[in-house]
Scaffold this active site. Sequence first.
Site, PDB file in Angstrom:
ATOM      1  N   SER A 117      74.143  11.588  25.747  1.00  0.00           N
ATOM      2  CA  SER A 117      73.742  12.862  26.100  1.00  0.00           C
ATOM      3  C   SER A 117      74.486  14.099  25.569  1.00  0.00           C
ATOM      4  O   SER A 117      75.722  13.844  25.295  1.00  0.00           O
ATOM      5  CB  SER A 117      73.742  12.868  27.894  1.00  0.00           C
ATOM      6  OG  SER A 117      73.554  14.080  28.350  1.00  0.00           O
ATOM      7  N   TYR A 141      78.616  13.036  35.069  1.00  0.00           N
ATOM      8  CA  TYR A 141      77.495  12.458  34.401  1.00  0.00           C
ATOM      9  C   TYR A 141      78.085  12.528  32.681  1.00  0.00           C
ATOM     10  O   TYR A 141      77.859  11.601  32.230  1.00  0.00           O
ATOM     11  CB  TYR A 141      75.910  13.218  34.523  1.00  0.00           C
ATOM     12  CG  TYR A 141      75.133  12.684  33.577  1.00  0.00           C
ATOM     13  CD1 TYR A 141      74.526  11.550  33.541  1.00  0.00           C
ATOM     14  CD2 TYR A 141      74.725  13.722  32.432  1.00  0.00           C
ATOM     15  CE1 TYR A 141      73.567  11.167  32.504  1.00  0.00           C
ATOM     16  CE2 TYR A 141      73.929  13.530  31.513  1.00  0.00           C
ATOM     17  CZ  TYR A 141      73.257  12.320  31.540  1.00  0.00           C
ATOM     18  OH  TYR A 141      72.373  11.782  30.500  1.00  0.00           O
ATOM     19  N   LYS A 145      79.067   9.279  30.606  1.00  0.00           N
ATOM     20  CA  LYS A 145      78.562   8.955  29.087  1.00  0.00           C
ATOM     21  C   LYS A 145      79.622   9.083  27.836  1.00  0.00           C
ATOM     22  O   LYS A 145      79.592   8.202  26.930  1.00  0.00           O
ATOM     23  CB  LYS A 145      77.554   9.999  28.692  1.00  0.00           C
ATOM     24  CG  LYS A 145      76.162   9.863  29.740  1.00  0.00           C
ATOM     25  CD  LYS A 145      75.326   8.612  29.261  1.00  0.00           C
ATOM     26  CE  LYS A 145      73.813   8.653  30.044  1.00  0.00           C
ATOM     27  NZ  LYS A 145      73.063   7.413  29.630  1.00  0.00           N
TER      28      LYS A 145
END
Length: 334
Positions: A117, A141, A145
């Site tokens: 991402s 988040y 990643k």
Amino acid sequence: MTVLVTGGAGYIGSHMVLKLLEHNEEVVVIDNLSTGNEWAVSPQATFYKADIADPEALDTIFSNHKIDAIIHFAGLIIVSESVEVPLDYYSENTCKSRFLIQHALDAKVENFIFSSSAAVYGAPGLEPVSEAAPFVPESPYGTSKLMTELMLRDVAAVNPGFRYAALRYFNVAGADPQMRAGQSSRLSTHLIKIAAEAATGKRDGLQIFGDDFQTPDGTCVRDYIHVTDLAGAHYCALTYLRNGGASIAANCGYGSGYSVRQVVDAVKAVSGVDFKVTQAPRRAGDAAMIVADSTLARDALGWSPEFEDLETVIRHALQWERNLGNRTGGNPAG
């Protein structure tokens, strides 16, 4: 040889399965259906309902199929939710990825493609953002990643037979042009999906989160990539790795940004519906602006997007939304 797609019953994963099948690949899907839909998986693929951290399921898959590549989509994806429940994101996105990587090594799988991402960059303040930008994720988040990318980097460094491609997505939207797959999540936070729901009467309207960002109109600016083009980038990465390419991390976006207000206005224009829009406070973890420099993906992977146009992305999203069977997701009608 066979490609294992984790999270293949989800939004991007289901499009990836279609792309692989178009290229006559043998495809195996593993998905626990926590957010995906089994009906979204092409019947031409072999489906296993299981978690990627289920050792028995993975042992069965690697025993029954000659897997030469893994394309790993499974995980949690909501930035604001990750701020509220960070350990869930480290468990699902990082710990379970570590488990899958170990099984890939044990099974001597040579090619691993990871769904990363742009959130790994945080809010770089650069436009466009290249892969050389520093890693400053602003949410669990993004950190989850990044941690998986670092694991892949370190594993590849000491295992010459193992190579990976980490594709850093910007904002994914749209649907398969043939309407075989699309965004069907029951609780989506994707702007174009939500706006399409509002335009088709499935929502009373939508909220714009924050109007005081350092952007031209005060709302967040993002780079929106068509999901079919993103699947194409993964297939390019697969071909690249199979041809002996070195491990790589590459951005996937178009290099053009649109503000939230611009996207909302575009959905209204394409749909012909003037749905209700209200203002709300900022969400935790949202960066003001992030637009991709995708030169590396285009040059090294040979990626050439087909749907590099916001109106096309919106039109496909709207068509898919009209085809969905009910208000919360389900089999497309017709």
